[in-house]
Enzyme design. Structure first.
Site, mmCIF file in Angstrom:
data_model
loop_
_atom_site.group_PDB
_atom_site.id
_atom_site.type_symbol
_atom_site.label_atom_id
_atom_site.label_comp_id
_atom_site.label_asym_id
_atom_site.label_seq_id
_atom_site.Cartn_x
_atom_site.Cartn_y
_atom_site.Cartn_z
ATOM 1 N N HIS A 75 -18.135 36.619 44.351
ATOM 2 C CA HIS A 75 -17.189 35.562 44.751
ATOM 3 C C HIS A 75 -16.317 35.261 43.535
ATOM 4 O O HIS A 75 -16.807 35.276 42.395
ATOM 5 C CB HIS A 75 -17.927 34.257 45.111
ATOM 6 C CG HIS A 75 -18.432 34.165 46.524
ATOM 7 N ND1 HIS A 75 -19.652 33.615 46.836
ATOM 8 C CD2 HIS A 75 -17.853 34.503 47.709
ATOM 9 C CE1 HIS A 75 -19.818 33.624 48.157
ATOM 10 N NE2 HIS A 75 -18.741 34.163 48.704
ATOM 11 N N CYS B 90 -20.748 26.496 43.061
ATOM 12 C CA CYS B 90 -21.094 26.850 44.444
ATOM 13 C C CYS B 90 -21.753 25.695 45.185
ATOM 14 O O CYS B 90 -21.675 25.626 46.411
ATOM 15 C CB CYS B 90 -22.095 27.997 44.492
ATOM 16 S SG CYS B 90 -21.676 29.439 43.585
#
Ligand code: ARG
Length: 273
Positions: A164, A258
């Protein structure tokens, strides 16, 4: 208005499947330790003046704690993610319901256009930096950019451990960011160098501790523990660095950033609520 962040307590957190190179079911995660670490992160953010909204945890959704992947925020609009993996796609109705109930406009991408929200799309100034290949599609980023009317710079993520964009790039302010150079190819590095005048590299060891996966609140950067060189670089750039150990979440391929979703626009975003 105080900064506002969405988090989800780790009541049902665990390593129940393997969808990235960090996850190993046989190692598992210790929920009590995860709880202590998550609470420390939340309390640290609250001490910085952040209002933390809590999403109710749900059984069977172990990765729901990673609220950064819920979707992408833009003013009052929540653009809901389209997860690559079915195990995470089940989170979307939970996120959509929360955002609708809290007065946000909920928008969706076309089906099968994968996009994992703020995990892969980060504003630095007016530009949306967008990671693609493993989880999000380049065409999904283009669709989002057109929908929101913003400039988007797609960056290919070439290292499977940095799957990511928020694992290897963190905007601090317009024109300023930390990043892990080896997560990008030569072209991606050139794009970053050209568009972000002040780029602070993170060393390999600390990038593997997810030092780039940081939460920025004004001039304070909260990140995983044992990233001493990152602390030195941040202080030199005029930031305060706070370490919070989040190793239980590293086992799932996540860390501070996150575990959060900024609802009112990140420090670096050219738009603010
Ligand atoms: N286990 C989760 C996944 O693989 C971790 C998500 C981490 N989130 C992030 N924004 N990098 O999807």
């Amino acid at each position: 208005m105080p900064p506002r962040i969405l988090m989800c307590p780790p009541d049902h957190y665990g390593i129940e499947y393997e969808i990235n190179p960090w996850m190993n079911r046989s190692l598992g995660a210790v929920r009590a330790v995860a709880f202590t670490q998550w609470t420390k992160l939340r309390d640290t953010l609250v001490s910085l003046g952040v209002t933390v909204d809590a999403l109710a945890p749900q059984p069977g959704l172990p990765d729901l704690v990673f609220t950064a992947n819920a979707g992408l925020m833009f003013h009052h609009t929540f653009l809901s993610s389209r997860f690559k993996h079915e195990v995470r796609a089940k989170e979307s109705p939970v996120f959509d319901e929360w955002f609708a109930a809290h007065g946000f406009t909920v928008d969706h991408l076309p089906e099968r256009m994968y996009h994992e929200g703020a995990g892969d799309a980060l504003f630095c100034g007016d530009t949306l930096f967008a990671g693609y290949r493993t989880r999000s599609d380049a065409n999904a980023h283009n669709w989002v950019a057109e929908r929101l009317g913003v400039r988007c710079l797609p960056l290919e993520l070439v290292n499977p451990r940095f799957y990511h964009l928020d694992t290897c790039f963190c905007p601090l302010a317009p024109g300023e960011a930390i990043y892990f150079p080896d997560a990008f190819d030569g072209y991606g590095r050139r794009v970053l160098e050209t568009h972000v005048p002040k780029l602070i590299p993170v060393v390999e060891d600390e990038a593997h501790r997810f030092g780039c996966n940081a939460v920025v609140v004004e001039k304070t950067v909260v990140h995983n523990s044992r990233c001493p060189q990152l602390g030195v670089s941040l202080r030199a750039a005029g930031y305060k660095s706070i370490e919070v150990e989040l190793d239980e979440f590293l086992k799932a391929g996540g860390s501070a950033k996150c575990l959060t979703l900024r609802l009112d626009g990140e420090e670096a975003a050219g738009w603010k609520r």
